[in-house]
Design a protein around this motif. Structure first.
Motif, mmCIF file in Angstrom:
data_model
loop_
_atom_site.group_PDB
_atom_site.id
_atom_site.type_symbol
_atom_site.label_atom_id
_atom_site.label_comp_id
_atom_site.label_asym_id
_atom_site.label_seq_id
_atom_site.Cartn_x
_atom_site.Cartn_y
_atom_site.Cartn_z
ATOM 1 N N PRO A 12 72.170 66.495 -10.282
ATOM 2 C CA PRO A 12 71.434 65.476 -9.170
ATOM 3 C C PRO A 12 71.886 65.958 -8.151
ATOM 4 O O PRO A 12 73.064 66.086 -7.508
ATOM 5 C CB PRO A 12 72.034 64.247 -9.524
ATOM 6 C CG PRO A 12 72.495 64.209 -11.055
ATOM 7 C CD PRO A 12 72.699 65.434 -11.240
ATOM 8 N N VAL A 14 72.187 64.584 -5.182
ATOM 9 C CA VAL A 14 72.777 63.538 -4.405
ATOM 10 C C VAL A 14 74.193 64.103 -4.118
ATOM 11 O O VAL A 14 74.824 63.745 -3.168
ATOM 12 C CB VAL A 14 72.833 62.056 -5.254
ATOM 13 C CG1 VAL A 14 73.443 62.103 -6.511
ATOM 14 C CG2 VAL A 14 73.417 61.061 -4.077
ATOM 15 N N GLY A 53 68.145 62.784 2.561
ATOM 16 C CA GLY A 53 68.241 63.306 1.116
ATOM 17 C C GLY A 53 68.982 62.360 0.291
ATOM 18 O O GLY A 53 68.417 62.092 -0.792
ATOM 19 N N ASN A 56 66.227 59.600 -0.504
ATOM 20 C CA ASN A 56 65.458 60.095 -1.493
ATOM 21 C C ASN A 56 65.859 60.095 -2.898
ATOM 22 O O ASN A 56 65.018 59.950 -3.760
ATOM 23 C CB ASN A 56 64.704 61.388 -0.976
ATOM 24 C CG ASN A 56 63.727 61.581 0.301
ATOM 25 O OD1 ASN A 56 63.103 60.471 0.353
ATOM 26 N ND2 ASN A 56 63.999 62.406 1.011
ATOM 27 N N TRP A 57 66.951 60.636 -3.146
ATOM 28 C CA TRP A 57 67.486 60.872 -4.404
ATOM 29 C C TRP A 57 68.320 59.725 -4.928
ATOM 30 O O TRP A 57 68.457 59.590 -6.147
ATOM 31 C CB TRP A 57 68.345 62.255 -4.309
ATOM 32 C CG TRP A 57 67.674 63.489 -4.029
ATOM 33 C CD1 TRP A 57 67.143 64.018 -2.866
ATOM 34 C CD2 TRP A 57 66.738 63.943 -5.433
ATOM 35 N NE1 TRP A 57 66.175 65.285 -3.262
ATOM 36 C CE2 TRP A 57 65.970 65.097 -4.736
ATOM 37 C CE3 TRP A 57 66.544 63.624 -6.681
ATOM 38 C CZ2 TRP A 57 65.369 65.887 -5.508
ATOM 39 C CZ3 TRP A 57 65.799 64.722 -7.663
ATOM 40 C CH2 TRP A 57 65.336 65.585 -6.876
#
Length: 65
Positions: A12, A14, A53, A56-57
């Motif tokens: 991921p 993130v 970011g 969004n994640w």
């Protein structure tokens, strides 16, 4: 470099954005202490992209379902 590596790996993203955010904050502290306005401006912008970011994640999908 860690942020780039983490985003390039198939995990991921993130985690990469968190690494970028930590790096951005460290560079902001350094730039403020040394009076490097250009670097400070750049890192403030990069904090924005790191937060985007993360939104969004991680945050956006969690808040918006």
């Amino acid at each position: 470099m860690l942020g780039s590596l983490l985003i390039a790996l198939r995990i991921p993203p993130v985690f990469g954005f968190l690494a970028f955010l930590i790096s951005n904050v460290a560079w902001i502290i350094y730039a403020r202490r040394k009076g490097l306005r250009g670097l400070l401006t750049q890192q403030v912008f990069f904090v924005g992209t790191s937060l985007l970011g993360l939104w969004n994640w991680l945050v956006g999908p969690w808040v918006l379902g």
